[in-house]
Design a protein around this motif. Structure first.
Motif, short mmCIF file in Angstrom:
data_model
loop_
_atom_site.label_atom_id
_atom_site.label_comp_id
_atom_site.label_asym_id
_atom_site.label_seq_id
_atom_site.Cartn_x
_atom_site.Cartn_y
_atom_site.Cartn_z
N THR A 255 -6.50 7.13 10.60
CA THR A 255 -5.15 6.79 10.15
C THR A 255 -4.74 5.43 10.70
OG1 THR A 255 -4.58 9.14 10.07
CG2 THR A 255 -2.77 7.56 10.08
N TYR A 256 -5.03 5.20 11.96
CA TYR A 256 -4.70 3.90 12.56
C TYR A 256 -5.45 2.77 11.87
CZ TYR A 256 -4.51 0.23 16.13
OH TYR A 256 -4.34 -0.96 16.78
N LEU B 36 -5.45 12.78 6.55
CA LEU B 36 -4.16 13.44 6.81
C LEU B 36 -4.21 14.91 6.41
CD1 LEU B 36 -1.64 10.67 5.68
CD2 LEU B 36 -2.28 11.32 8.01
N MET C 67 -6.72 2.67 8.80
CA MET C 67 -6.30 2.45 7.42
C MET C 67 -4.93 1.78 7.35
SD MET C 67 -8.81 3.23 5.61
CE MET C 67 -7.98 2.97 4.05
N VAL C 68 -4.05 2.10 8.29
CA VAL C 68 -2.76 1.41 8.32
C VAL C 68 -2.97 -0.08 8.60
CG1 VAL C 68 -0.60 1.20 9.60
CG2 VAL C 68 -1.42 3.45 8.93
N TYR D 295 -9.26 7.43 1.72
CA TYR D 295 -9.64 7.36 3.13
C TYR D 295 -8.44 7.53 4.06
CZ TYR D 295 -14.28 5.85 1.73
OH TYR D 295 -15.53 5.80 1.18
N LEU D 296 -7.25 7.52 3.51
CA LEU D 296 -6.04 7.82 4.29
C LEU D 296 -5.53 9.22 3.98
CD1 LEU D 296 -3.76 6.99 6.20
CD2 LEU D 296 -2.58 5.98 4.22
N ASN E 196 -9.50 3.07 -1.97
CA ASN E 196 -9.21 3.07 -0.54
C ASN E 196 -8.21 4.13 -0.09
OD1 ASN E 196 -10.53 0.42 0.66
ND2 ASN E 196 -9.67 -0.14 -1.33
N LEU E 197 -7.30 4.53 -0.96
CA LEU E 197 -6.29 5.50 -0.54
C LEU E 197 -6.87 6.85 -0.14
CD1 LEU E 197 -3.26 5.64 -0.13
CD2 LEU E 197 -3.02 6.52 -2.46
#
Length: 239
Positions: free
Chosen positions: A191-192, A226, A194-195, A221-222, A218-219
Motif C-alpha cells: 500500500t505504501y 487492501l 503504490m501510494v 496492485y492496490l 496498476n490499480l
C-alpha cells in the motif's frame, strides 16, 4: 480544696443494655460463620477427600482434580482441533489465488525485465521488453524513462514480492493460518509503495497519457492488497 477532675461516670443502664445486645449479636454472628465454614469444609472433603485442604491450583497440579470437573463432575473434553476449511468451501478465496498467481507471473517476467535494465523498444529481441514498451508507449511515459526510484520499486516487486506471491497462493490453497502476519506486512508495504507510485505518476512532470489503461494495469496492485488485509482480519483466517 481537691481540684482533681472527676473520673468517668459509669454508663447509664440503657447504654449498658445496648452494649450487651451488640456483643451478643456479634457472638451469634461469629458462631454462625464458624458453622458455615465447617459445613463448607465438609462438602469440600466429600468431593475431594485427598486434597480437601489444599489450594485449588495445588490440587489441580498434583492430580486431585484430574479426571473431574471443577465441582467433582465428569472431566471436560479436550478442546477440539480447528478444522481447516478447504478451498472448495471458500469460493471467494479463488480471487486471491488467481490474482496472486498473475502477480507472480508478472513479477517474474515483466517486472524483472525493467529491474535488469533491459531497454524497452518495439524492436527489442526480448518479448517482455516489447510488451512493456507496448504498455508504456501510449500510457506510462515514466516507465519508458525508468528513473532509479522506479527501478528500485520494480526490483522489489520482481525479486521480493514475486516469490511471496507464490507463498500466498500456497497458503490460500492449503489453508495455512501462519500466512496472516506476513500477509499483513506485505499489505502495509504494498500500500505504501503504490501510494508513492501513484503520487509520482500523477503529480510528476510526466503524468499518464492514458489514465484508464494506466489504472487497469496498476490499480489491482492496490485494491487486491487492501482486500487481502481485510481477509486477514481474523486470527485464524482458514479455520
Amino acid at each position: 480544696m481537691d481540684r482533681r477532675l472527676p473520673g468517668p461516670r459509669p454508663p447509664a443502664r440503657g447504654l449498658r443494655r445496648r452494649r450487651d445486645r451488640l456483643r451478643a449479636r456479634a457472638a451469634r454472628l461469629r458462631l454462625r460463620q464458624a458453622r458455615l465454614r465447617r459445613r463448607l469444609s465438609g462438602r469440600r472433603a466429600a468431593h475431594h477427600p485427598e486434597g480437601a485442604r489444599l489450594p485449588l491450583y495445588h490440587r489441580e497440579r498434583h492430580g486431585h482434580l484430574r479426571g473431574r470437573g471443577l465441582h467433582g463432575g465428569a472431566a471436560g473434553k479436550a478442546p477440539a482441533e480447528r478444522r481447516v476449511i478447504p478451498l472448495g468451501e471458500r469460493p471467494r478465496d479463488w480471487l486471491f489465488v488467481i490474482a496472486f498467481s498473475f502477480f507472480a507471473f508478472s513479477s517474474a517476467f515483466s517486472d524483472a525485465v525493467v529491474a535488469r535494465g533491459v531497454p524497452l523498444a518495439p524492436d527489442s529481441p526480448s518479448f517482455w521488453a516489447r510488451a512493456n514498451w507496448w504498455y508504456a508507449s501510449g500510457t506510462d511515459p515514466v516507465l519508458l524513462q525508468a528513473p532509479i526510484g522506479l527501478k528500485v520499486q520494480v526490483a522489489i516487486s520482481a525479486f521480493v514480492f514475486g516469490p511471496f506471491y507464490l507463498l500466498l497462493v500456497y497458503a490460500f490453497v492449503a489453508g495455512r493460518d501462519w500466512i496472516r502476519m506476513p500477509a499483513i506486512v506485505y499489505v502495509s508495504a504494498m500500500t505504501y509503495g503504490m501510494v508513492l507510485l501513484f503520487g509520482a505518476e500523477f503529480l510528476g512532470d510526466l503524468p499518464p497519457t492514458n489514465v484508464p489503461k494506466f489504472l487497469a494495469f496498476n490499480l489491482p496492485y492496490l485494491v487486491v492488497p487492501l482486500l487481502l488485509g481485510y481477509r486477514m482480519r481474523s486470527p485464524r483466517p482458514f479455520s
